[in-house]
Scaffold this motif. Structure first.
Motif, short mmCIF file in Angstrom:
data_model
loop_
_atom_site.label_atom_id
_atom_site.label_comp_id
_atom_site.label_asym_id
_atom_site.label_seq_id
_atom_site.Cartn_x
_atom_site.Cartn_y
_atom_site.Cartn_z
N ASN A 85 3.18 4.06 -1.92
CA ASN A 85 3.33 4.66 -3.35
C ASN A 85 4.77 5.13 -3.26
OD1 ASN A 85 0.86 4.26 -4.38
ND2 ASN A 85 -0.05 6.16 -3.03
N ASP A 86 5.49 5.51 -2.25
CA ASP A 86 6.73 5.84 -2.25
C ASP A 86 7.82 4.84 -2.41
OD1 ASP A 86 9.50 7.02 -2.21
OD2 ASP A 86 9.01 8.12 -0.34
N ARG A 87 8.19 4.34 -3.72
CA ARG A 87 8.72 3.07 -3.77
C ARG A 87 10.50 3.33 -4.11
NH1 ARG A 87 5.03 -0.44 -3.66
NH2 ARG A 87 6.08 -2.26 -4.41
N ASP B 217 0.78 -1.40 0.17
CA ASP B 217 -0.13 0.02 0.17
C ASP B 217 0.78 1.26 0.09
OD1 ASP B 217 -2.32 -1.64 0.14
OD2 ASP B 217 -2.29 -1.65 2.28
N ARG C 299 6.09 -3.43 -8.48
CA ARG C 299 4.91 -3.94 -7.70
C ARG C 299 4.84 -5.51 -8.10
NH1 ARG C 299 2.15 -0.79 -4.86
NH2 ARG C 299 2.05 1.48 -5.49
N GLU D 285 13.79 1.99 -8.07
CA GLU D 285 12.64 1.99 -7.24
C GLU D 285 12.06 0.53 -7.41
OE1 GLU D 285 9.13 3.36 -10.54
OE2 GLU D 285 10.39 5.03 -9.30
#
Length: 199
Positions: free
Chosen positions: A114-116, A112, A146, A143
């Motif tokens: 978003n900052d990857r 969950d 997913r 980064e």
């Protein structure tokens, strides 16, 4: 011919250093992996940083074999996890070297978020039997994906999309492309002049 111990059982790491030496035209060096060296007890990696653990391994190898020893400690640092898995990268899921379990756990933890932003970090150390020590660090920014992509590499490579790889994962790069860009390649190149000076 100078023999240098590479304190790793990972043949990929040995090949990576061989490639760096070839690329920099450093000759007269024979790399010896732990498979080909007399056995000695693995040092306890109880350092709190990549540099501390690499130093422990390099010192132990040089002391046990009487050869100059190169060791690295490396891992994945994730911004949203305050730099973890970091030095725990290889055993993040609780079992050392279980890439699938480590990747699955990391994906679940980041589901969950978003900052990857993430980076691979490598610290390489050269220790000589005479007590000289040289340290170099390399970073590879990128980064987290997913889902895993690619079949090459090992560890977290299928989950890591480097900033300099045209949208491909680290596991979608050829060995040559990865070595030219990677954290360990950068650290080894910085260490290479000290290896050349051993002759």
């Amino acid at each position: 011919m100078v023999k240098i111990l590479v304190a790793s059982r990972n043949q990929g790491k040995v090949r990576e250093l061989e490639q760096v030496l070839r690329e920099l035209n450093i000759e007269g060096v024979e790399l010896v992996s732990l498979h080909d060296a007399p056995p000695y007890p693995d040092p306890v990696e109880d350092g709190l940083t990549f540099a501390e653990n690499a130093l422990l391994k390099a010192r132990a190898g040089a002391k046990a074999t009487g050869l100059p020893c190169v060791a690295d400690d490396s891992g994945l640092t994730v911004k949203a996890l305050n730099g973890m898995p970091g030095i725990l990268s290889a055993r993040w899921s609780g079992t050392h070297g279980d890439d699938q379990a480590n990747n699955d756990l990391l994906l679940a933890q980041m589901a969950d978020i978003n900052d990857r932003r993430a980076a691979f970090v490598s610290c390489c150390v050269l220790a000589t039997p005479g007590g000289e020590e040289y340290t170099a660090e390399g970073r590879w920014e990128g980064e987290l994906l997913r889902e895993p992509r690619g079949e090459n590499g090992f560890g977290y490579d299928p989950l890591f999309q480097p900033a300099d790889a045209d949208g491909r994962s680290s596991a979608e790069l050829s060995a040559e492309e990865k070595n030219a860009r990677s954290h360990r390649g950068k650290a080894l190149r910085a260490l290479a002049p000290h290896l050349a000076a051993l002759q």
